[in-house]
Motif scaffolding. Sequence first.
Motif, PDB file in Angstrom:
ATOM      1  N   CYS A   1       9.264   2.687   5.009  1.00  0.00           N
ATOM      2  CA  CYS A   1       8.937   2.922   3.600  1.00  0.00           C
ATOM      3  C   CYS A   1       9.045   1.602   2.843  1.00  0.00           C
ATOM      4  O   CYS A   1      10.143   1.247   2.364  1.00  0.00           O
ATOM      5  CB  CYS A   1       9.870   3.968   2.982  1.00  0.00           C
ATOM      6  SG  CYS A   1       9.752   5.594   3.740  1.00  0.00           S
TER       7      CYS A   1
ATOM      8  N   GLN B   1       9.465  -1.198   0.290  1.00  0.00           N
ATOM      9  CA  GLN B   1      10.120  -1.171  -1.020  1.00  0.00           C
ATOM     10  C   GLN B   1       9.702  -2.417  -1.802  1.00  0.00           C
ATOM     11  O   GLN B   1      10.066  -3.526  -1.433  1.00  0.00           O
ATOM     12  CB  GLN B   1      11.637  -1.142  -0.840  1.00  0.00           C
ATOM     13  CG  GLN B   1      12.113  -0.013   0.064  1.00  0.00           C
ATOM     14  CD  GLN B   1      13.541  -0.223   0.526  1.00  0.00           C
ATOM     15  OE1 GLN B   1      14.444  -0.431  -0.281  1.00  0.00           O
ATOM     16  NE2 GLN B   1      13.761  -0.181   1.836  1.00  0.00           N
TER      17      GLN B   1
ATOM     18  N   ILE C   1       8.909   2.595  -4.459  1.00  0.00           N
ATOM     19  CA  ILE C   1       8.523   3.084  -3.128  1.00  0.00           C
ATOM     20  C   ILE C   1       7.378   4.062  -3.304  1.00  0.00           C
ATOM     21  O   ILE C   1       7.588   5.242  -3.600  1.00  0.00           O
ATOM     22  CB  ILE C   1       9.720   3.739  -2.405  1.00  0.00           C
ATOM     23  CG1 ILE C   1      10.932   2.795  -2.419  1.00  0.00           C
ATOM     24  CG2 ILE C   1       9.351   4.096  -0.973  1.00  0.00           C
ATOM     25  CD1 ILE C   1      12.190   3.385  -1.821  1.00  0.00           C
TER      26      ILE C   1
ATOM     27  N   SER D   1       5.326   5.218  -1.066  1.00  0.00           N
ATOM     28  CA  SER D   1       5.209   6.196   0.016  1.00  0.00           C
ATOM     29  C   SER D   1       6.173   7.360  -0.152  1.00  0.00           C
ATOM     30  O   SER D   1       6.105   8.337   0.589  1.00  0.00           O
ATOM     31  CB  SER D   1       5.444   5.520   1.369  1.00  0.00           C
ATOM     32  OG  SER D   1       6.689   4.841   1.386  1.00  0.00           O
ATOM     33  N   CYS D   2       7.082   7.264  -1.124  1.00  0.00           N
ATOM     34  CA  CYS D   2       8.003   8.368  -1.444  1.00  0.00           C
ATOM     35  C   CYS D   2       7.659   8.874  -2.843  1.00  0.00           C
ATOM     36  O   CYS D   2       7.996   8.236  -3.837  1.00  0.00           O
ATOM     37  CB  CYS D   2       9.451   7.884  -1.396  1.00  0.00           C
ATOM     38  SG  CYS D   2      10.664   9.152  -1.837  1.00  0.00           S
TER      39      CYS D   2
ATOM     40  N   LYS E   1       0.397   1.877   2.890  1.00  0.00           N
ATOM     41  CA  LYS E   1       1.740   1.824   2.298  1.00  0.00           C
ATOM     42  C   LYS E   1       2.279   0.402   2.242  1.00  0.00           C
ATOM     43  O   LYS E   1       3.141   0.093   1.426  1.00  0.00           O
ATOM     44  CB  LYS E   1       2.699   2.732   3.057  1.00  0.00           C
ATOM     45  CG  LYS E   1       2.923   2.364   4.517  1.00  0.00           C
ATOM     46  CD  LYS E   1       3.870   3.371   5.171  1.00  0.00           C
ATOM     47  CE  LYS E   1       4.138   3.011   6.636  1.00  0.00           C
ATOM     48  NZ  LYS E   1       5.064   4.002   7.254  1.00  0.00           N
TER      49      LYS E   1
END
Length: 473
Positions: free
Chosen positions: A17, A19, A365, A367-368, A404
């Motif tokens: 993920c 950041q 983030i 992707s979150c 991402k």
Amino acid sequence: FRSGKYVYKPIMNQTCCPQYTIRCQALHFQASKSHKKVLKKMLKFLSKGDVSKVASEEEPMDSHIEDAVACDFPYKSESQVSQSELTPLGVDHTESVQNEDKDSGETKEEVNVQKVESDSLQICAAKDTPVPGEPSHSAKVVHAPPKPGKGADLSKPLCRKAKDIRKERKLQKLLQNQKCTLEGSQLPGGDQAFLLQNSKPKTNQPKTIEDFVLVSLPDDARHKLEVRLVPVSFEDPQFKSSFNQSATLFAKYQMSVHKDTPSDCGENEFTRFLCDSPLEVEHAPNGPECGYGSFHQQYWLDGKIIAVGVIDILPYCVSSVYLYYDPDFSFLSLGVYSALREIAFTRQLHEKAPDLCFYYMGFYIHSCPKMRYKGQYRPSDLLCPETYVWMPIEQCLPLLENSKYSRFNQDGKAVDEGRLKELGRVRVLHKRTVMPYSVYKKRRKGPSDEANVQQYASLVGQTCSERMLLFRS
């Protein structure tokens, strides 16, 4: 990013993920409608004790669920986007125009349109049938069709917006008052005309954060909120006296929100995570009065701590490290409220320290979905993971929808200006002696550690590698 005394940097193209460092341009920040709702909600609670809970109570990572998922949609080219799909991008422009008076400080009663002497004007409230493409919860003025058997009544005034009617009445009242004041005065006619011309009300300016947080509460306010900035030091009396209460609140938050066990959030863990810091306290002549370093911004409600924002005050920014709060007060959206207070605090520090003008929110983030709320504090920039230049978040989001991990700087020839160029100049601490790596390499016995030093220097860059010390045993 730091955790206690540790400062870490993710390897962006390898982590699951990515950041991205995000910063908000605090001096140019403008609160969105959802931000203003949170500020107004706090004011209502403080003044009237209103504890009405709304849908935004459940906040991901201390923020609005609606803000977090606002970006959770596939990007399309401009020609593919329909009008109805534009709503998730940000503030609903139609609604913001219709609620302009509400945001400018008028009460709900003032926003409601007064009855106008015309059968062709009526108000559609939220409960009425919604018009396609328009938000169903906003009030709007519509033209009613003529009644059967009746034509247009030319003796009645033309249909006009109630907002325009109110503005005209205010202007007439101001002009009348000005005229009464000027009667009998010895001002020349030109001066009178100048005063009358400048008596027109100015266009309403959008309210700032300070307009909400610095407002005076009524004498009979139900609650009192005080925000205290406390240096993170056991030598500071305020920090020491509030430590137990602060640590207890941290444990309550961690167990309730993050489902930690008691052993995961004891006093030792609290100290190691949020009290220890690698930053040295420093007071500079052109710096803020509180100095640079690590601080706890404590929110005291009626003599009790209900939230603590852990922040670092640095020469160019205020960096948000962590926030924990009493879950019993989650209805106040304390995650959003504290972020807005910290932005206002950054602007306050800027008045004394001109270079301090950014608010760092940690990592973004994409992707979150629950971590996307940070992108709602505009204008914001993301740091390109390859060239280390700041790019407006609006340019980065379409790239992140496709991958991402993404290089934001679209200049293919651009490189990291601070990249490692000379490994031999990296500063090393060996046997209590500071030396360049080129000297240490000759003295070292045993297998070469050049690969590890190369990785370290590549992560921190040439400049930092010559300012910091790499410990070698």
